[in-house]
Design a protein around this motif. Structure first.
Motif, mmCIF file in Angstrom:
data_model
loop_
_atom_site.group_PDB
_atom_site.id
_atom_site.type_symbol
_atom_site.label_atom_id
_atom_site.label_comp_id
_atom_site.label_asym_id
_atom_site.label_seq_id
_atom_site.Cartn_x
_atom_site.Cartn_y
_atom_site.Cartn_z
ATOM 1 N N VAL A 1 -6.081 5.647 14.117
ATOM 2 C CA VAL A 1 -5.646 5.848 12.741
ATOM 3 C C VAL A 1 -5.411 7.330 12.469
ATOM 4 O O VAL A 1 -6.224 8.188 12.830
ATOM 5 N N ILE A 2 -4.291 7.626 11.796
ATOM 6 C CA ILE A 2 -3.941 8.990 11.423
ATOM 7 C C ILE A 2 -3.978 9.169 9.916
ATOM 8 O O ILE A 2 -4.397 10.205 9.405
ATOM 9 N N ASP B 1 -2.713 -0.029 -1.327
ATOM 10 C CA ASP B 1 -1.756 -0.680 -2.216
ATOM 11 C C ASP B 1 -2.422 -1.963 -2.698
ATOM 12 O O ASP B 1 -2.328 -3.010 -2.056
ATOM 13 N N ASN B 2 -3.135 -1.855 -3.827
ATOM 14 C CA ASN B 2 -3.975 -2.948 -4.326
ATOM 15 C C ASN B 2 -5.009 -3.304 -3.267
ATOM 16 O O ASN B 2 -5.779 -2.445 -2.870
ATOM 17 N N GLU B 3 -5.023 -4.527 -2.755
ATOM 18 C CA GLU B 3 -6.023 -4.933 -1.766
ATOM 19 C C GLU B 3 -5.546 -4.723 -0.334
ATOM 20 O O GLU B 3 -6.248 -5.077 0.616
ATOM 21 N N THR B 4 -4.374 -4.159 -0.176
ATOM 22 C CA THR B 4 -3.810 -3.932 1.150
ATOM 23 C C THR B 4 -3.961 -2.475 1.556
ATOM 24 O O THR B 4 -3.778 -1.574 0.742
ATOM 25 N N LEU B 5 -4.324 -2.247 2.814
ATOM 26 C CA LEU B 5 -4.346 -0.909 3.383
ATOM 27 C C LEU B 5 -3.142 -0.750 4.297
ATOM 28 O O LEU B 5 -2.798 -1.659 5.056
ATOM 29 N N TRP B 6 -2.501 0.394 4.191
ATOM 30 C CA TRP B 6 -1.438 0.739 5.122
ATOM 31 C C TRP B 6 -1.969 1.844 6.029
ATOM 32 O O TRP B 6 -2.420 2.884 5.564
ATOM 33 N N LEU B 7 -1.939 1.592 7.322
ATOM 34 C CA LEU B 7 -2.470 2.522 8.308
ATOM 35 C C LEU B 7 -1.326 3.184 9.058
ATOM 36 O O LEU B 7 -0.469 2.502 9.638
ATOM 37 N N GLY B 8 -1.309 4.500 9.053
ATOM 38 C CA GLY B 8 -0.417 5.237 9.932
ATOM 39 C C GLY B 8 -1.149 5.449 11.245
ATOM 40 O O GLY B 8 -2.228 6.033 11.277
ATOM 41 N N THR B 9 -0.601 4.945 12.340
ATOM 42 C CA THR B 9 -1.289 5.010 13.628
ATOM 43 C C THR B 9 -0.454 5.790 14.629
ATOM 44 O O THR B 9 0.749 5.995 14.448
#
Length: 297
Positions: free
Chosen positions: A198-199, A204-212
């Protein structure tokens, strides 16, 4: 609402939600003997506070102009600042070995209003964030919390690579592990992300956006990686920065050729109807960028 992109040579771009780009070149054309690289940015209302190699640069996001410059060293001298943040009515900036603090209501152009405090070590602060009324430092890969004129050191067994603060969570990314930990309200830690290198993390509400570093952008929810996004055409699947503004998810994708040196910058936006990323623009960039996104009222 505008996105702010800064360049090592002093150029500053503003990107509107419709993709229009505006540039100011005041810093670019200014003749100075020190670097014009923006080391850190903190958004406060309509203003962007930038940690520079000479002090603090203040940019008005609505007017798209440089509003002020603060030289906070002794006798208004240059100070190399690598991180900056604001908490309540105070502004914080760090240089190697020292923390500068001032009240926002004061004349910040006057160095006499800035208090200089020693850091717990002589190293450089890698990150400084504000979270739920407290200021946290990532210093020598260790987590500290500012407590008045002293510091609280958190007992974490492994060195930290970085940390990401959202409106509701503080994520700690351990250097030699995948995923991320979360700092709880009781100051304990728990692993909440168990996926990939993970970087960056945004909510976004209950969602996580992961930059990897290897899987591109990952949609992560309820402990499960639901989808991965590797946009067509970029030079790398390295998700360098993630931001949400104007209810849109933007991703910067780049190939790192050496350290933080890049040879192109690709900006994508997620099309929610097709669930695919669309390329907004791509530009050759032979130097490091710092990016941030602003949502103005």
């Amino acid at each position: 609402d505008r996105m702010l992109i800064t360049y090592n040579d002093g150029r500053i771009d503003f990107v509107d939600p419709d993709g229009d780009i505006y540039n100011i070149s005041d810093l670019f054309v200014k003749q100075i003997s020190v670097s014009k690289q923006v080391n850190d940015i903190y958004m406060h209302g309509e203003l962007a506070y930038m940690a520079m190699s000479f002090g603090i640069l203040v940019v008005d996001m609505r007017k798209m102009e440089i509003k002020d410059t603060y030289y906070i060293g002794e006798n208004s001298s240059d100070v190399f600042l690598n991180t900056i943040t604001i908490n309540n009515d105070s502004i914080y900036a760090t240089t190697k070995g020292n923390l500068y603090v001032a009240d926002l209501s004061n004349n910040l152009s006057d160095y006499n209003f800035w208090t200089k405090l020693p850091l717990p070590s002589k190293g450089e602060v890698q990150r400084m964030v504000t979270h739920k009324g407290d200021v946290y430092l990532l210093l020598d890969k260790k987590l500290y919390q500012i407590a008045g004129d002293s510091y609280l050191l958190y007992d974490i067994n492994s060195p930290l690579r970085t940390m990401c603060a959202t409106e509701t969570h503080l994520y700690l990314i351990v250097e030699d592990q995948h995923g991320a930990m979360e700092l709880k309200d009781d100051k304990s830690f728990s692993r909440v992300i168990d996926y990939g290198y993970v970087i960056d993390v945004i909510e976004d509400n209950e969602t996580l956006w992961l930059g990897t570093g290897f899987e591109g952008l990952v949609r992560y929810k309820n402990g499960i990686a639901e989808t991965t996004h590797k946009p067509d055409g970029p030079s790398s699947n390295y998700s360098y920065r993630l931001r949400i503004f104007d209810d849109k998810l933007y991703m910067l994708v780049n190939q790192m050729v050496a350290g933080d040196c890049m040879h192109s910058l690709d900006l994508y936006v997620l099309n929610c109807e097709t669930d695919k990323f669309e390329l907004l623009w791509s530009e050759p960039i032979p130097f490091k960028l710092n990016t941030n996104v602003v949502s103005l009222p």
